[in-house]
Design a protein around this motif. Structure first.
Motif, PDB file in Angstrom:
ATOM      1  N   GLN B 167      -0.767   7.714  -7.285  1.00 17.05           N
ATOM      2  CA  GLN B 167      -0.761   8.639  -6.137  1.00 17.05           C
ATOM      3  C   GLN B 167      -2.081   8.621  -5.380  1.00 17.05           C
ATOM      4  O   GLN B 167      -2.154   9.067  -4.234  1.00 17.05           O
ATOM      5  N   ALA B 168      -3.130   8.075  -6.007  1.00 16.47           N
ATOM      6  CA  ALA B 168      -4.407   7.957  -5.306  1.00 16.47           C
ATOM      7  C   ALA B 168      -4.592   6.558  -4.721  1.00 16.47           C
ATOM      8  O   ALA B 168      -5.633   6.240  -4.174  1.00 16.47           O
ATOM      9  N   ALA B 169      -3.554   5.708  -4.845  1.00 18.07           N
ATOM     10  CA  ALA B 169      -3.655   4.349  -4.303  1.00 18.07           C
ATOM     11  C   ALA B 169      -3.779   4.410  -2.787  1.00 18.07           C
ATOM     12  O   ALA B 169      -3.349   5.377  -2.155  1.00 18.07           O
ATOM     13  N   HIS B 170      -4.357   3.381  -2.217  1.00 15.29           N
ATOM     14  CA  HIS B 170      -4.547   3.315  -0.777  1.00 15.29           C
ATOM     15  C   HIS B 170      -3.233   3.535  -0.046  1.00 15.29           C
ATOM     16  O   HIS B 170      -2.239   2.960  -0.422  1.00 15.29           O
ATOM     17  N   PRO B 171      -3.137   4.351   0.973  1.00 10.52           N
ATOM     18  CA  PRO B 171      -4.227   5.114   1.601  1.00 10.52           C
ATOM     19  C   PRO B 171      -4.390   6.528   1.051  1.00 10.52           C
ATOM     20  O   PRO B 171      -5.078   7.324   1.679  1.00 10.52           O
ATOM     21  N   ASN B 172      -3.813   6.832  -0.052  1.00 15.76           N
ATOM     22  CA  ASN B 172      -3.938   8.136  -0.697  1.00 15.76           C
ATOM     23  C   ASN B 172      -3.716   9.300   0.261  1.00 15.76           C
ATOM     24  O   ASN B 172      -4.636  10.078   0.545  1.00 15.76           O
ATOM     25  N   PRO B 173      -2.507   9.431   0.792  1.00 21.43           N
ATOM     26  CA  PRO B 173      -2.251  10.434   1.840  1.00 21.43           C
ATOM     27  C   PRO B 173      -2.497  11.880   1.409  1.00 21.43           C
ATOM     28  O   PRO B 173      -2.860  12.709   2.242  1.00 21.43           O
ATOM     29  N   THR B 174      -2.311  12.160   0.114  1.00 16.47           N
ATOM     30  CA  THR B 174      -2.496  13.553  -0.315  1.00 16.47           C
ATOM     31  C   THR B 174      -3.916  13.798  -0.813  1.00 16.47           C
ATOM     32  O   THR B 174      -4.246  14.902  -1.220  1.00 16.47           O
ATOM     33  N   GLU B 299      -7.418   0.921 -16.210  1.00 12.24           N
ATOM     34  CA  GLU B 299      -8.636   0.702 -15.417  1.00 12.24           C
ATOM     35  C   GLU B 299      -8.572   1.441 -14.088  1.00 12.24           C
ATOM     36  O   GLU B 299      -7.494   1.622 -13.504  1.00 12.24           O
ATOM     37  N   ASP B 300      -9.729   1.823 -13.614  1.00 11.04           N
ATOM     38  CA  ASP B 300      -9.860   2.515 -12.342  1.00 11.04           C
ATOM     39  C   ASP B 300      -9.249   1.665 -11.218  1.00 11.04           C
ATOM     40  O   ASP B 300      -9.546   0.475 -11.120  1.00 11.04           O
ATOM     41  N   ASN B 301      -8.413   2.284 -10.406  1.00 10.77           N
ATOM     42  CA  ASN B 301      -7.916   1.645  -9.191  1.00 10.77           C
ATOM     43  C   ASN B 301      -7.047   0.417  -9.460  1.00 10.77           C
ATOM     44  O   ASN B 301      -6.968  -0.478  -8.614  1.00 10.77           O
ATOM     45  N   PHE B 302      -6.411   0.332 -10.623  1.00  9.28           N
ATOM     46  CA  PHE B 302      -5.685  -0.897 -10.964  1.00  9.28           C
ATOM     47  C   PHE B 302      -4.572  -1.200  -9.976  1.00  9.28           C
ATOM     48  O   PHE B 302      -4.201  -2.339  -9.767  1.00  9.28           O
ATOM     49  N   TRP B 303      -4.065  -0.137  -9.339  1.00 12.02           N
ATOM     50  CA  TRP B 303      -2.939  -0.307  -8.435  1.00 12.02           C
ATOM     51  C   TRP B 303      -3.308  -1.077  -7.165  1.00 12.02           C
ATOM     52  O   TRP B 303      -2.471  -1.727  -6.555  1.00 12.02           O
ATOM     53  N   ASP B 304      -4.553  -0.995  -6.747  1.00  5.37           N
ATOM     54  CA  ASP B 304      -4.963  -1.567  -5.458  1.00  5.37           C
ATOM     55  C   ASP B 304      -5.667  -2.910  -5.584  1.00  5.37           C
ATOM     56  O   ASP B 304      -6.187  -3.424  -4.597  1.00  5.37           O
ATOM     57  N   ARG B 305      -5.706  -3.475  -6.777  1.00  5.30           N
ATOM     58  CA  ARG B 305      -6.518  -4.681  -6.940  1.00  5.30           C
ATOM     59  C   ARG B 305      -5.786  -5.973  -6.616  1.00  5.30           C
ATOM     60  O   ARG B 305      -6.329  -7.049  -6.784  1.00  5.30           O
ATOM     61  N   GLY B 306      -4.549  -5.858  -6.177  1.00  3.18           N
ATOM     62  CA  GLY B 306      -3.818  -7.061  -5.803  1.00  3.18           C
ATOM     63  C   GLY B 306      -2.840  -7.480  -6.880  1.00  3.18           C
ATOM     64  O   GLY B 306      -2.417  -6.659  -7.697  1.00  3.18           O
ATOM     65  N   SER B 307      -2.488  -8.766  -6.877  1.00  3.33           N
ATOM     66  CA  SER B 307      -1.372  -9.250  -7.690  1.00  3.33           C
ATOM     67  C   SER B 307      -1.557  -8.978  -9.179  1.00  3.33           C
ATOM     68  O   SER B 307      -2.630  -9.181  -9.734  1.00  3.33           O
ATOM     69  N   PHE B 308      -0.461  -8.549  -9.809  1.00  5.55           N
ATOM     70  CA  PHE B 308      -0.434  -8.434 -11.266  1.00  5.55           C
ATOM     71  C   PHE B 308      -0.206  -9.809 -11.894  1.00  5.55           C
ATOM     72  O   PHE B 308      -0.227  -9.957 -13.096  1.00  5.55           O
ATOM     73  N   TYR B 309       0.058 -10.813 -11.058  1.00  4.22           N
ATOM     74  CA  TYR B 309       0.453 -12.132 -11.568  1.00  4.22           C
ATOM     75  C   TYR B 309      -0.530 -13.233 -11.176  1.00  4.22           C
ATOM     76  O   TYR B 309      -0.169 -14.390 -11.093  1.00  4.22           O
ATOM     77  N   SER B 310      -1.764 -12.841 -10.881  1.00  4.64           N
ATOM     78  CA  SER B 310      -2.772 -13.836 -10.530  1.00  4.64           C
ATOM     79  C   SER B 310      -4.070 -13.502 -11.263  1.00  4.64           C
ATOM     80  O   SER B 310      -4.426 -12.338 -11.406  1.00  4.64           O
ATOM     81  N   LEU B 315     -10.587  -8.683  -3.389  1.00  4.62           N
ATOM     82  CA  LEU B 315     -11.973  -8.224  -3.400  1.00  4.62           C
ATOM     83  C   LEU B 315     -12.105  -6.733  -3.127  1.00  4.62           C
ATOM     84  O   LEU B 315     -13.146  -6.147  -3.385  1.00  4.62           O
ATOM     85  N   ASN B 316     -11.064  -6.111  -2.576  1.00 10.13           N
ATOM     86  CA  ASN B 316     -11.124  -4.687  -2.244  1.00 10.13           C
ATOM     87  C   ASN B 316     -12.308  -4.335  -1.358  1.00 10.13           C
ATOM     88  O   ASN B 316     -13.148  -3.503  -1.697  1.00 10.13           O
ATOM     89  N   VAL B 317     -12.367  -5.013  -0.225  1.00  6.41           N
ATOM     90  CA  VAL B 317     -13.388  -4.689   0.761  1.00  6.41           C
ATOM     91  C   VAL B 317     -12.953  -3.411   1.463  1.00  6.41           C
ATOM     92  O   VAL B 317     -11.766  -3.239   1.741  1.00  6.41           O
ATOM     93  N   VAL B 321      -8.906  -5.052   3.298  1.00  6.01           N
ATOM     94  CA  VAL B 321      -8.655  -6.482   3.444  1.00  6.01           C
ATOM     95  C   VAL B 321      -8.107  -7.011   2.123  1.00  6.01           C
ATOM     96  O   VAL B 321      -8.754  -6.891   1.089  1.00  6.01           O
ATOM     97  N   GLU B 322      -6.910  -7.581   2.179  1.00  9.50           N
ATOM     98  CA  GLU B 322      -6.299  -8.049   0.936  1.00  9.50           C
ATOM     99  C   GLU B 322      -6.487  -9.550   0.797  1.00  9.50           C
ATOM    100  O   GLU B 322      -5.601 -10.344   1.079  1.00  9.50           O
ATOM    101  N   LEU B 323      -7.674  -9.942   0.386  1.00  9.44           N
ATOM    102  CA  LEU B 323      -7.986 -11.356   0.205  1.00  9.44           C
ATOM    103  C   LEU B 323      -8.730 -11.540  -1.101  1.00  9.44           C
ATOM    104  O   LEU B 323      -9.482 -10.675  -1.524  1.00  9.44           O
TER     105      LEU B 323
END
Lengths: 235, 362
Positions: B167-174, B299-310, B315-317, B321-323
């Motif tokens: 629920q705190a994942a980007h953009p965390n509306p609440t 881990e902190d912020n695991f939801w926003d770190r990108g692919s679970f399969y890579s 980089l979480n700039v 930016v999802e690169l």
């Protein structure tokens, strides 16, 4: 053989050669280069491993060896840099150039501006410098010196994860991991740091070779032999 | 619910035999890594100490922490612990409801001011004055603050309370916010995971009730005994990692042979938790054992770190930016190479023009 030694860059009578890079600086330069090369290749293979091997696990230690080589090269890289910092204090003025930027000097900014224009082909003549010109110094400071600190810090923080909590690497560098948002983030930024340094290497080698071929002063031979030689007698 | 009742008495009241009680004490001592002699210490503490009430609050969450907790592998652990806490307040598990239930909170503050443990599952949303989570007609954050003011210490259950989680994942509306950023004047212990392992939860709570203090914590406030190492450090597939034997596809020979899941994006090398040693559901299995990589849920912020399969993730700039480093770096180094080539060509032209003019450069 008598070598004319110039007192400074604008000593037209005697400016054939100046001893700029002392032996420890040159030695470090090449240690830094080759350890980085090994670190970049092994580091890339740690993030993106080679195709899977068949057979029994006990027959292979490929990933283990790649990591071992990475860690040994990292020690060379870090200890070499520590000795280089010592030499910045003990060596001549050119040994200090990559560790600071004289941003308080107006001439330095003028020189920087001039170099930028020169590399944009808007100025025909490059200023003569003994150590690094302001543009080279800035690139060296941000993309090499600071990145080296960054890579050593993040690298040993990650190394400390393997050594375990309470290990020297964890105690000295472990604080970096929560600061950057966790282990995964540190891995990714450590990886990014490698790419920044590769970018630096590409430009650095080009600039050095270019200076040797069409510039006014020696470059590649200077970091091998230590002497800066000038090709013309103009100021 | 006399104030003098001990844990042991509460357990006996709930039909737990002495034999089962001692089993629980040994199991917990082993789970906490304390050594066999501490089983007696735990038993003694639970027999003699007055019961410390635990208030269990629920904010924005999915109740997976509670689900995990009541399925503690050793059925006894759940029984024992629940007899310690369900007596007081847990709006999911208790029988009371409505005003009756809310009254318990006030009674607890009255009777045990500064002496109860506040266990928080989920986190409070702070946007719109906390209106995204209303309990008993009031924003949850107000209830949390009121109870935190009077408690002794706080347990942040799960990744929601510890880090923020989904629920705190980007953009965390609440603007869902982890407990330690809302309550700053009380000690907070983080027990992350989505959910945390049941044995870890019971272990932590037993340690606190027995010894009246937190177990040793790491830099980020997690108990070292369970979060001191990465999954990777104790993974039973680690020899395949060191050998360079990886699963390349979920249907390949390596997957059948149980090779390392690193290339499939396993987050074991970056995740601190006890899954590879304690395992789940009473040691039945855990993600890697079932053939899928770890998602890094503890881990902190695991939801926003990108692919679970890579293996290389984003980089979480700031700015979203999802690169990955390889994407950004490849372009950067490539651009440098192209730029250098172009500059070299321009230099040759410029130099030959100068030379033809008999120019300024030698």
């Amino acid at each position: 053989m008598k070598i004319n030694v110039a007192s400074g860059p604008h000593d037209p009578a005697n400016q054939k050669a100046v001893y700029v890079f002392e032996a420890p600086v040159r030695l470090w330069h090449w240690l830094h280069t080759f350890s980085f090369l090994v670190l970049a290749v092994t580091g890339y293979l740690i993030a993106n491993p080679l195709p899977s091997l068949a057979g029994e696990a006990s027959d292979h230690f490929l990933m283990g060896n790649i990591r071992l080589i990475h860690f040994i090269a990292a020690y060379v890289f870090a200890i070499g840099f520590a000795v280089r910092i010592y030499w910045a204090l003990m060596g001549n003025r050119y040994a200090r150039e990559i560790f600071y930027l004289p941003f308080w000097k107006i001439e330095w900014w003028k020189g920087l501006f001039h170099e930028v224009l020169f590399y944009l082909f808007l100025r025909r003549m490059q200023d003569k410098t003994l150590g690094h010109n302001p543009l080279a110094q800035a690139a060296m400071f941000f993309l090499n010196t600071l990145m080296t600190f960054f890579m050593i810090g993040t690298g040993f923080a990650l190394y400390g994860e393997g050594l375990g909590s309470g290990s020297w690497a964890d105690q000295m560098f472990g604080w970096i991991i929560p600061l950057m948002g966790g282990s995964e983030a540190v891995h990714n930024w450590h990886n990014m740091g490698m790419w920044v340094m590769i970018t630096f290497v590409v430009i650095h080698i080009y600039m050095a070779v270019r200076a040797d071929i069409i510039g006014r002063e020696s470059s590649v031979s200077t970091i091998i032999g230590g002497w800066r030689m000038f090709k013309d007698d103009q100021p | 619910m006399g104030i003098q009742q001990t844990f042991y008495e509460a357990m006996r009241e709930h039909g737990i035999t002495r034999r089962s009680f001692l089993k629980f004490c040994s199991l917990t001592a082993a789970g906490l890594g304390l050594g066999p002699e501490f089983a007696g210490t735990i038993a003694h503490a639970l027999e003699t100490k007055p019961r410390t009430p635990v208030i269990w609050l629920h904010g924005l969450e999915c109740t997976c922490c509670s689900e995990s907790f009541i399925r503690s592998g050793h059925p006894l652990a759940a029984d024992v612990i629940l007899s310690m806490i369900s007596l007081d307040y847990d709006d999911t598990l208790m029988a009371a409801a409505g005003h009756q239930a809310e009254e318990i909170l006030e009674q607890t503050i009255e009777k045990y001011d500064g002496n109860f443990i506040l266990a928080c599952e989920g986190n409070p949303p702070l946007n719109e004055d906390g209106m995204y989570c209303i309990q008993a007609g009031k924003p949850y954050v107000e209830k949390l603050r009121r109870m935190a003011d009077h408690c002794k210490a706080i347990i942040a259950w799960g990744s929601c309370a510890s880090w923020g989680c989904v629920q705190a994942a980007h953009p965390n509306p609440t603007r869902a916010t982890p407990i330690h950023k809302v309550i700053t004047d009380k000690p907070v212990i983080k027990v992350p995971g989505c959910p945390p392992i049941a044995e870890v939860m019971t272990g932590v709570i037993t340690y606190m009730l027995t010894f009246d203090r937190f177990p040793e914590l790491d830099r980020q406030g997690r108990p070292k005994m369970f979060y001191g190492q990465r999954l990777h450090d104790k993974c039973y597939r680690r020899p395949h990692f060191d050998a360079g034997q990886f699963v390349e596809r979920f249907d390949d020979e390596g997957a059948r042979k149980g090779y390392c899941l690193y290339k499939m994006g396993c987050k074991g090398p970056t995740t601190y938790n006890a899954c590879s040693t304690v395992e789940w559901n009473g040691g039945l299995s855990w993600p890697v054992k079932s053939g899928h990589g770890c998602l890094g849920c503890a881990e902190d912020n695991f939801w926003d770190r990108g692919s679970f399969y890579s293996s290389v993730t984003n980089l979480n700039v700031p700015g979203g930016v999802e690169l990955t480093a390889n994407q950004v770096g490849g372009v950067l180094a490539g651009a440098a190479a192209v730029g250098v080539a172009a500059h070299a060509a321009a230099s040759v032209i410029s130099h030959s023009v100068d030379s033809n003019k008999g120019g300024k450069q030698s």
